[in-house]
Write a protein that holds these residues in place. Structure first.
Motif, PDB file in Angstrom:
ATOM      1  N   SER A  27       0.817  -1.214   0.000  1.00  0.00           N
ATOM      2  CA  SER A  27       0.000   0.000   0.000  1.00  0.00           C
ATOM      3  C   SER A  27       0.847   1.260   0.000  1.00  0.00           C
ATOM      4  N   GLU A  28       2.043   1.194   0.635  1.00  0.00           N
ATOM      5  CA  GLU A  28       2.898   2.383   0.706  1.00  0.00           C
ATOM      6  C   GLU A  28       3.398   2.827  -0.666  1.00  0.00           C
ATOM      7  N   VAL A  29       3.277   1.935  -1.684  1.00  0.00           N
ATOM      8  CA  VAL A  29       3.663   2.345  -3.033  1.00  0.00           C
ATOM      9  C   VAL A  29       2.721   3.435  -3.537  1.00  0.00           C
ATOM     10  N   PHE A  30       1.436   3.341  -3.174  1.00  0.00           N
ATOM     11  CA  PHE A  30       0.428   4.264  -3.684  1.00  0.00           C
ATOM     12  C   PHE A  30      -0.090   5.252  -2.630  1.00  0.00           C
ATOM     13  N   PHE A  31      -0.107   4.859  -1.342  1.00  0.00           N
ATOM     14  CA  PHE A  31      -0.802   5.650  -0.331  1.00  0.00           C
ATOM     15  C   PHE A  31       0.084   5.848   0.908  1.00  0.00           C
ATOM     16  N   ASP A  32      -0.193   6.948   1.596  1.00  0.00           N
ATOM     17  CA  ASP A  32       0.402   7.161   2.911  1.00  0.00           C
ATOM     18  C   ASP A  32      -0.373   6.366   3.951  1.00  0.00           C
ATOM     19  N   ARG A  33       0.216   6.190   5.131  1.00  0.00           N
ATOM     20  CA  ARG A  33      -0.456   5.456   6.193  1.00  0.00           C
ATOM     21  C   ARG A  33      -1.774   6.131   6.563  1.00  0.00           C
ATOM     22  N   GLY A  34      -2.865   5.307   6.589  1.00  0.00           N
ATOM     23  CA  GLY A  34      -4.174   5.811   6.976  1.00  0.00           C
ATOM     24  C   GLY A  34      -4.846   6.685   5.939  1.00  0.00           C
ATOM     25  N   SER A  35      -4.341   6.688   4.683  1.00  0.00           N
ATOM     26  CA  SER A  35      -4.892   7.564   3.649  1.00  0.00           C
ATOM     27  C   SER A  35      -5.352   6.721   2.469  1.00  0.00           C
ATOM     28  N   ALA A  36      -6.335   7.243   1.729  1.00  0.00           N
ATOM     29  CA  ALA A  36      -6.808   6.599   0.503  1.00  0.00           C
ATOM     30  C   ALA A  36      -6.608   7.506  -0.701  1.00  0.00           C
ATOM     31  N   THR A  37      -5.780   8.540  -0.561  1.00  0.00           N
ATOM     32  CA  THR A  37      -5.467   9.441  -1.667  1.00  0.00           C
ATOM     33  C   THR A  37      -4.123   9.047  -2.255  1.00  0.00           C
ATOM     34  N   PRO A  38      -4.052   8.748  -3.557  1.00  0.00           N
ATOM     35  CA  PRO A  38      -2.779   8.324  -4.151  1.00  0.00           C
ATOM     36  C   PRO A  38      -1.689   9.382  -3.961  1.00  0.00           C
ATOM     37  N   ARG A  39      -0.508   8.924  -3.644  1.00  0.00           N
ATOM     38  CA  ARG A  39       0.631   9.838  -3.489  1.00  0.00           C
ATOM     39  C   ARG A  39       1.062  10.356  -4.857  1.00  0.00           C
ATOM     40  N   PRO A  40       1.501  11.593  -4.967  1.00  0.00           N
ATOM     41  CA  PRO A  40       1.918  12.133  -6.278  1.00  0.00           C
ATOM     42  C   PRO A  40       3.008  11.306  -6.926  1.00  0.00           C
ATOM     43  N   GLU A  41       3.970  10.829  -6.122  1.00  0.00           N
ATOM     44  CA  GLU A  41       5.052  10.052  -6.712  1.00  0.00           C
ATOM     45  C   GLU A  41       4.608   8.657  -7.155  1.00  0.00           C
ATOM     46  N   ALA A  42       3.363   8.245  -6.754  1.00  0.00           N
ATOM     47  CA  ALA A  42       2.852   6.926  -7.167  1.00  0.00           C
ATOM     48  C   ALA A  42       2.099   6.989  -8.487  1.00  0.00           C
ATOM     49  N   LEU A  43       1.817   8.199  -8.978  1.00  0.00           N
ATOM     50  CA  LEU A  43       1.023   8.305 -10.197  1.00  0.00           C
ATOM     51  C   LEU A  43       1.748   7.717 -11.402  1.00  0.00           C
ATOM     52  N   ALA A  44       3.081   7.796 -11.390  1.00  0.00           N
ATOM     53  CA  ALA A  44       3.830   7.212 -12.504  1.00  0.00           C
ATOM     54  C   ALA A  44       3.616   5.705 -12.578  1.00  0.00           C
ATOM     55  N   GLU A  45       3.596   5.041 -11.407  1.00  0.00           N
ATOM     56  CA  GLU A  45       3.348   3.603 -11.400  1.00  0.00           C
ATOM     57  C   GLU A  45       1.930   3.297 -11.885  1.00  0.00           C
ATOM     58  N   LEU A  46       0.964   4.109 -11.453  1.00  0.00           N
ATOM     59  CA  LEU A  46      -0.413   3.896 -11.906  1.00  0.00           C
ATOM     60  C   LEU A  46      -0.548   4.156 -13.399  1.00  0.00           C
ATOM     61  N   ASP A  47       0.216   5.115 -13.940  1.00  0.00           N
ATOM     62  CA  ASP A  47       0.190   5.356 -15.382  1.00  0.00           C
ATOM     63  C   ASP A  47       0.698   4.128 -16.144  1.00  0.00           C
ATOM     64  N   LYS A  48       1.754   3.492 -15.628  1.00  0.00           N
ATOM     65  CA  LYS A  48       2.264   2.282 -16.280  1.00  0.00           C
ATOM     66  C   LYS A  48       1.204   1.172 -16.242  1.00  0.00           C
ATOM     67  N   LEU A  49       0.563   1.070 -15.096  1.00  0.00           N
ATOM     68  CA  LEU A  49      -0.479   0.050 -14.956  1.00  0.00           C
ATOM     69  C   LEU A  49      -1.628   0.326 -15.924  1.00  0.00           C
ATOM     70  N   ALA A  50      -2.048   1.585 -16.045  1.00  0.00           N
ATOM     71  CA  ALA A  50      -3.128   1.941 -16.963  1.00  0.00           C
ATOM     72  C   ALA A  50      -2.735   1.649 -18.410  1.00  0.00           C
ATOM     73  N   SER A  51      -1.478   1.904 -18.748  1.00  0.00           N
ATOM     74  CA  SER A  51      -1.011   1.628 -20.109  1.00  0.00           C
ATOM     75  C   SER A  51      -1.096   0.141 -20.423  1.00  0.00           C
ATOM     76  N   ALA A  52      -0.712  -0.690 -19.459  1.00  0.00           N
ATOM     77  CA  ALA A  52      -0.781  -2.139 -19.680  1.00  0.00           C
ATOM     78  C   ALA A  52      -2.223  -2.604 -19.827  1.00  0.00           C
ATOM     79  N   ILE A  53      -3.135  -2.039 -19.033  1.00  0.00           N
ATOM     80  CA  ILE A  53      -4.541  -2.450 -19.122  1.00  0.00           C
ATOM     81  C   ILE A  53      -5.150  -1.996 -20.442  1.00  0.00           C
ATOM     82  N   LEU A  54      -4.817  -0.793 -20.894  1.00  0.00           N
ATOM     83  CA  LEU A  54      -5.337  -0.309 -22.175  1.00  0.00           C
ATOM     84  C   LEU A  54      -4.856  -1.197 -23.328  1.00  0.00           C
ATOM     85  N   GLU A  55      -3.616  -1.618 -23.260  1.00  0.00           N
ATOM     86  CA  GLU A  55      -3.109  -2.527 -24.285  1.00  0.00           C
ATOM     87  C   GLU A  55      -3.839  -3.871 -24.223  1.00  0.00           C
TER      88      GLU A  55
END
Length: 339
Positions: free
Chosen positions: A221-249
């Motif tokens: 969870s620490e890859v995307f979120f801070d402790r006790g939070s459900a808001t994606p961390r700014p530095e995690a958006l790059a990982e989510l972009d890669k994931l979205a690219s793979a799903i779109l493909e």
């Protein structure tokens, strides 16, 4: 460790393929079991109806057999009576001839009253014989009609059995076709699942906080979120972009007739949380899964291909109580599955 760095010495991981094969076999077994149960249900319904019709036909055949036996017994009785009448007629005629011979020529001529009585008796015997013959003829006609009815019933029974066999053959053929179709769909989805996991492995690299467990990708969870939070961390958006690219493909590759979905599961550790925003770990895990799904949708992923689920602390992968065990349980899992 840099996000794009890959390990120099990679070892081939056979475990995802083995799990894919096991999941495929399990899906095929479940489908075959479902088809077998549905087939058994329809066969039991059809056989029950055929058995009811067969029982009614057998009951009618028994009734007709009893009636035929009764008619035959009556016919035999009539035959016996006719034989007795014929014997009596012959005896009467013999007696008449004997009397005529014994009387001989009489000077006064024959006795008209005696001859008239004998003639009347003979006529009565002939009438009785005629009526008996008429009754026998009627009985023969009734027996012929009963035989025709029995032949018609046997023909109807043969047609019913033939239809039953044709229905069973059609059901078996349908089951084979469904099995072939399911096997093809399972093979196609398994192939795309392997390609998707391989694509993610290439994109994400060998990171210690991202690993494969069975047929799932597990992100801490620490890859995307801070402790006790459900808001994606700014530095995690790059990982989510890669994931979205793979799903779109993946969406472009999988045919539209395959009903697939990417399930996003949120998990927490066993430490309770109670905040105005998240009264329990249920809300926190579900909110994190939904946040990942919403971000992927914002990047163009079709919502119908996403499932967000929250499991709270009730599905741990490490039963320990150390900080490391707790960190392992705080995770986001991705699983490609059928809907």
């Amino acid at each position: 460790m840099a996000l794009g760095r890959r390990g120099r010495d990679r070892q081939v991981d056979y475990w995802p393929g083995f799990v894919d094969a096991l999941s495929t076999l399990l899906l095929v077994f479940v489908f075959l079991l479902s088809v077998f149960m549905v087939t058994q249900f329809f066969l039991s319904q059809d056989i029950s109806g055929k058995e009811n019709v067969l029982q009614r036909l057998q009951a009618q055949i028994r009734q007709l057999t009893e009636l035929l036996s009764l008619e035959r017994a009556t016919g035999q009785s009539q035959d016996s009576e006719l034989a007795a009448l014929r014997a009596s007629l012959q005896a009467t005629e013999a007696e008449r001839d004997r009397l005529k011979a014994a009387a001989g020529p009489a000077p006064t001529g024959p006795d008209p009253s005696r001859e008239a009585a004998l003639a009347r008796e003979v006529d009565m015997q002939k009438d009785v014989a005629s009526r008996a013959l008429a009754q026998i003829e009627l009985l023969n006609q009734q027996i012929a009609a009963l035989r025709r009815q029995m032949a018609a019933l046997e023909e109807a029974l043969n047609v019913s059995e033939k239809r039953d066999q044709e229905s069973q053959t059609k059901i078996a053929d349908l089951g084979k076709r469904l099995n072939v179709a399911l096997a093809q769909r399972v093979q196609e989805l398994s192939r795309f699942r392997s390609e998707f996991f391989g694509r993610l492995r290439d994109i994400l690299g060998n990171r210690p906080d991202i690993r494969i467990v069975g047929d799932r990708f597990v992100f801490q969870s620490e890859v995307f979120f801070d402790r006790g939070s459900a808001t994606p961390r700014p530095e995690a958006l790059a990982e989510l972009d890669k994931l979205a690219s793979a799903i779109l493909e993946l969406e472009r590759q999988i045919p539209p007739d395959i009903n697939w979905a990417l399930r996003i599961d949120g998990h927490t550790d066993s430490r309770p949380i109670s905040t105005p925003q998240f009264p329990s770990n249920w809300e926190l895990s579900a909110a994190r899964a939904i946040a990942v799904a919403q971000y992927l949708i914002s990047k163009g992923v079709q919502p119908r291909h996403l499932i967000a689920a929250g499991f709270g602390e009730y599905q741990p992968i490490d039963t320990g109580t150390s900080d490391e065990s707790m960190a392992r349980n705080r995770r986001i899992e991705l699983k490609l599955t059928e809907r």
